[in-house]
Design a protein around this motif. Structure first.
Motif, short mmCIF file in Angstrom:
data_model
loop_
_atom_site.label_atom_id
_atom_site.label_comp_id
_atom_site.label_asym_id
_atom_site.label_seq_id
_atom_site.Cartn_x
_atom_site.Cartn_y
_atom_site.Cartn_z
N ASP A 162 19.58 -1.66 3.96
CA ASP A 162 19.52 -1.51 4.48
C ASP A 162 18.13 -0.98 4.98
O ASP A 162 17.20 -1.04 5.30
CB ASP A 162 20.20 -1.65 5.92
CG ASP A 162 20.84 -2.29 6.26
OD1 ASP A 162 22.36 -2.61 7.15
OD2 ASP A 162 21.13 -3.64 6.08
N ARG A 163 18.18 0.15 3.97
CA ARG A 163 17.33 1.19 4.34
C ARG A 163 15.54 1.20 2.95
O ARG A 163 15.25 1.26 3.89
CB ARG A 163 17.64 3.03 3.77
CG ARG A 163 17.09 3.26 3.25
CD ARG A 163 16.81 4.56 4.02
NE ARG A 163 15.89 6.20 3.17
CZ ARG A 163 15.02 7.03 3.88
NH1 ARG A 163 16.54 7.65 4.74
NH2 ARG A 163 14.94 7.73 3.80
N ALA A 164 16.95 0.40 2.17
CA ALA A 164 15.49 0.03 1.39
C ALA A 164 15.17 -1.27 1.78
O ALA A 164 13.38 -1.73 1.02
CB ALA A 164 16.64 -0.45 0.09
N ALA A 165 15.66 -1.94 2.44
CA ALA A 165 15.31 -3.17 2.92
C ALA A 165 14.20 -2.84 3.56
O ALA A 165 12.96 -2.90 4.19
CB ALA A 165 15.74 -4.60 3.29
N ARG A 166 14.43 -2.29 4.50
CA ARG A 166 13.22 -0.97 5.96
C ARG A 166 11.98 -0.69 5.23
O ARG A 166 11.04 -0.91 5.32
CB ARG A 166 14.42 -0.69 6.57
CG ARG A 166 14.74 -1.68 7.75
CD ARG A 166 15.47 -0.02 9.14
NE ARG A 166 16.07 0.68 8.15
CZ ARG A 166 17.50 0.83 8.31
NH1 ARG A 166 18.31 -0.19 9.21
NH2 ARG A 166 17.60 1.76 7.99
N ASP A 186 1.12 0.43 15.12
CA ASP A 186 0.31 -0.95 14.86
C ASP A 186 2.14 -1.13 13.78
O ASP A 186 2.84 -2.06 14.01
CB ASP A 186 -0.88 -0.39 14.70
CG ASP A 186 -1.69 -0.50 15.05
OD1 ASP A 186 -1.38 -0.92 16.25
OD2 ASP A 186 -3.21 0.02 14.44
N ILE A 187 2.23 -0.22 12.98
CA ILE A 187 2.77 -0.74 11.84
C ILE A 187 4.22 -0.72 12.06
O ILE A 187 5.13 -1.84 11.99
CB ILE A 187 2.88 0.23 10.81
CG1 ILE A 187 2.04 1.02 10.08
CG2 ILE A 187 4.05 0.17 9.44
CD1 ILE A 187 1.72 1.75 9.50
N ALA A 188 4.97 -0.06 13.13
CA ALA A 188 6.16 0.07 13.83
C ALA A 188 6.24 -1.55 14.35
O ALA A 188 6.79 -1.67 14.34
CB ALA A 188 6.24 1.61 14.90
N ALA A 189 5.52 -1.41 15.16
CA ALA A 189 5.74 -2.99 15.63
C ALA A 189 5.78 -4.67 14.79
O ALA A 189 5.93 -5.52 15.30
CB ALA A 189 4.55 -3.51 16.95
N GLN A 190 4.46 -4.02 14.09
CA GLN A 190 4.97 -4.93 12.59
C GLN A 190 5.90 -5.66 11.96
O GLN A 190 5.99 -6.58 12.48
CB GLN A 190 3.92 -4.73 11.42
CG GLN A 190 3.57 -5.99 10.82
CD GLN A 190 2.80 -7.36 11.22
OE1 GLN A 190 1.83 -7.10 12.00
NE2 GLN A 190 3.17 -7.73 10.91
N GLU A 244 5.29 -2.53 3.04
CA GLU A 244 4.38 -4.12 2.97
C GLU A 244 3.48 -4.14 4.11
O GLU A 244 2.35 -4.83 4.25
CB GLU A 244 4.80 -5.49 2.72
CG GLU A 244 5.91 -5.43 1.27
CD GLU A 244 7.17 -6.06 1.37
OE1 GLU A 244 7.20 -6.85 2.90
OE2 GLU A 244 7.69 -6.75 0.64
N ALA A 245 3.95 -3.73 4.93
CA ALA A 245 3.33 -3.73 6.46
C ALA A 245 1.84 -2.63 6.83
O ALA A 245 1.21 -3.33 7.07
CB ALA A 245 4.43 -3.31 7.71
N ALA A 246 2.12 -2.00 5.78
CA ALA A 246 1.68 -0.71 6.10
C ALA A 246 0.40 -0.94 5.21
O ALA A 246 -1.08 -1.17 5.24
CB ALA A 246 2.01 0.99 5.88
N GLU A 247 0.64 -1.51 4.01
CA GLU A 247 -0.73 -1.79 2.49
C GLU A 247 -1.66 -2.90 3.86
O GLU A 247 -2.19 -2.67 3.30
CB GLU A 247 0.25 -2.22 1.56
CG GLU A 247 -0.25 -2.95 0.78
CD GLU A 247 0.04 -3.41 -0.71
OE1 GLU A 247 -0.72 -4.63 -0.71
OE2 GLU A 247 1.07 -3.50 -0.55
N ARG A 248 -1.04 -3.52 4.23
CA ARG A 248 -1.08 -5.08 4.57
C ARG A 248 -2.62 -4.29 6.65
O ARG A 248 -3.68 -5.04 5.86
CB ARG A 248 -0.96 -5.55 4.88
CG ARG A 248 -1.31 -7.50 5.87
CD ARG A 248 -0.62 -8.25 6.40
NE ARG A 248 0.71 -7.96 6.86
CZ ARG A 248 2.46 -7.88 6.68
NH1 ARG A 248 2.07 -7.57 5.43
NH2 ARG A 248 3.03 -7.90 7.68
N ILE A 249 -1.84 -4.10 6.58
CA ILE A 249 -3.55 -2.98 8.01
C ILE A 249 -3.68 -1.89 7.45
O ILE A 249 -4.60 -1.56 7.69
CB ILE A 249 -1.70 -2.61 9.11
CG1 ILE A 249 -0.95 -3.99 9.65
CG2 ILE A 249 -2.67 -1.76 9.98
CD1 ILE A 249 0.05 -3.00 10.43
#
Length: 214
Positions: A16-20, A44-48, A26-31
């Motif tokens: 679960d941690r690895a997936a999170r 922003d990242i947490a919400a994404q 991935e979200a951080a890179e995008r944002i």
């Protein structure tokens, strides 16, 4: 009759941690790529991702730490992609083309990657600026290795010339990457890679003839 109990706790938590972590990066890179470092918040990242902001702080410590983790992930993927392409090439000339093609395809497949790597909001000072310089230095060293391994037959190896070539290629690929992101209907990775490969291969042969006559 005895029953066998399969342990589920710790392995499940690790998965679960690895997936999170993967989802967060991935979200951080995008944002980061879309908004820049200064324009991105941990909210922003947490919400994404759909996790709490304290969880991200628990994993990465700070926004700087998260940005550094994004850089490390991108660096690993980029260098592995280019290295694998070069090693799989059929000959020296094709190896140059394969390396350039892998580079530009990677940037097309990860459109925010380049923005993260050259985010001007992080380049002035600090650990993220140093990490960005390390990414560039690692890529230059990869280029230098690629050139050493794929010189035209009979071409003598000169460390100064190799560095000049590697630094020049690095600068050219960076400028081309920026230009392609700002140009409507940019040339394909194949066309850019082939043009660079032709230019470099001809240049290496020219250096060879100059060295043989000096």
């Amino acid at each position: 009759m005895t029953s066998t109990t399969v342990p589920q706790g710790p392995p499940k938590r690790r998965r679960d941690r690895a997936a999170r972590e993967r989802e967060i990066l991935e979200a951080a890179e995008r944002i980061f790529g879309e908004r820049g470092y200064q324009g991105t918040s941990m909210d922003d990242i947490a919400a994404q991702v759909g996790v709490s902001k304290p969880l991200i702080y628990q994993y990465y410590g700070s926004k700087d730490g998260l940005f550094l983790a994004c850089l490390a992930r991108l660096r690993g993927h980029l260098l592995d992609t280019v290295s694998d392409a070069v090693l799989a090439a059929s000959d020296a000339e094709d190896a140059l083309y394969a390396g350039f093609l892998a580079w530009f395809r990677f940037l097309d497949e990860h459109p925010q990657a380049w923005s993260v790597l050259v985010d001007e909001g992080m380049l002035s000072a600090g650990p993220a600026a140093e990490a960005t310089d390390e990414v560039r230095a690692a890529f230059i060293e990869l280029i230098a290795t690629m050139v050493r391994m794929n010189l035209p037959a009979g071409r003598p190896t000169d460390d100064d010339e190799i560095q000049i070539i590697a630094q020049s290629i690095s600068g050219a690929t960076e400028r081309l990457a920026i230009w392609r992101t700002r140009t409507p209907n940019p040339p394909t990775p194949e066309k850019v890679a082939r043009t660079l490969q032709d230019l470099l291969w001809q240049g290496l042969n020219t250096l060879k003839s100059h060295s043989s006559t000096s």
